[in-house]
Design an enzyme around this catalytic site. Structure first.
Site, mmCIF file in Angstrom:
data_model
loop_
_atom_site.group_PDB
_atom_site.id
_atom_site.type_symbol
_atom_site.label_atom_id
_atom_site.label_comp_id
_atom_site.label_asym_id
_atom_site.label_seq_id
_atom_site.Cartn_x
_atom_site.Cartn_y
_atom_site.Cartn_z
ATOM 1 C CG ASN A 1 -1.746 1.268 1.329
ATOM 2 O OD1 ASN A 1 -2.698 1.433 0.582
ATOM 3 N ND2 ASN A 1 -1.385 2.171 2.237
ATOM 4 C CD GLU A 2 -1.583 5.370 0.561
ATOM 5 O OE1 GLU A 2 -0.895 6.032 1.366
ATOM 6 O OE2 GLU A 2 -2.822 5.370 0.556
#
Length: 284
Positions: A213-214
């Site tokens: 994630n990110e």
């Protein structure tokens, strides 16, 4: 429908008397339908079962009977006569994708859902069966058919409910905001993905693996790093696409070209990108 199986056995300390086991281990397979009725049987620890007129696992809102599950019962025995038994819930379905679509059982599917979290205001991270039921009821009330396990593997009880209810899952590992992308981090990341795939690979609700994630994937080292992580993930399971929730500027993104499905989180837009050069992006 075809069910392929490969059963790994431990040949010691099985059975109530825990006698020493021989190296000769046999497996018998029994398949039961959703009502518990016998469908078919097989012998051997590795092979395939053909299911005639199979009932497919469908996502919520794509069938009048979503989340159809069979039970694969495995019985293991050795020369000493000791027996171990294990039931495994399974669903028969396919996942496929091309440059424009993600498909379940060859039917295009549009993911409607959310990035979920495994907590609540009254239980925190504690497991609570009524709250699991409530969460899935709320998902259906919203008209959702999927969620991402942001940002870690969820309890198996939640995954069981997703299988039963026909809710699709983007199964994510605990890799948030990664940077640096050195070899020790990569080796740990690969190990975590292997554990996640081995735990959840038999779940029909899991339609996609998320490697993070990110991440700070605007760093040039991200391309080689994620290429190796994705390759290791697909070596464990090539039947599902691999994605990552991205939020870096698209003209500086280096991880996108090694993914099957690209999710730019804040654009709320999913595009397949298995053959897309890094420097080109489809319009939103």
């Amino acid at each position: 429908g075809i069910i392929s199986y490969n059963i790994t056995t431990a040949t010691s300390q099985m059975g109530p008397k825990k006698k020493k086991q021989s190296d000769s281990v046999g497996c018998s397979i029994k398949l039961l339908n959703n009502d518990g009725d016998h469908v078919t049987s097989a012998m051997g620890c590795q092979g395939s079962i053909m299911v005639v007129n199979a009932s497919f696992w469908w996502p919520y809102l794509m069938s009048d009977n979503p989340g159809y599950l069979y039970t694969l019962e495995v019985a293991v025995s050795d020369d000493a006569g000791n027996i171990d038994q294990y039931p495994q819930k399974i669903g028969i379905r396919t996942v496929s994708w091309n440059s424009t679509s993600l498909m379940i059982n060859n039917e295009p599917v549009y993911l409607r859902g959310c990035g979920k979290h495994e907590d609540s205001d009254i239980r925190g991270k504690g497991l609570d069966y009524p709250l699991i039921v409530k969460d899935f009821s709320l998902l259906k009330w919203l008209g959702a058919n999927s969620f991402r396990t942001s940002h870690y593997p969820y309890a198996e009880e939640i995954m069981d409910m997703a299988d039963q209810e026909g809710i699709m899952i983007v199964d994510e590992c605990p890799a948030v905001g990664l940077s640096g992308f050195d070899e020790p981090l990569m080796n740990k990341h690969i190990s975590v993905m292997q554990e996640l795939v081995r735990r959840d690979k038999n779940r029909p609700s899991v339609i996609m693996w998320s490697v993070g994630n990110e991440p700070q994937s605007n760093q040039e080292a991200a391309k080689d790093y994620f290429s190796k992580v994705v390759s290791a993930t697909k070596a464990e399971d090539s039947s599902r696409p691999v994605t990552c929730a991205l939020n870096r500027p698209k003209d500086k993104e280096h991880a996108v070209c090694v993914l099957n499905v690209c999710l730019w989180w804040f654009d709320l837009h999913v595009v397949t990108a298995s053959c897309m050069p890094c420097q080109h992006f489809p319009p939103l």
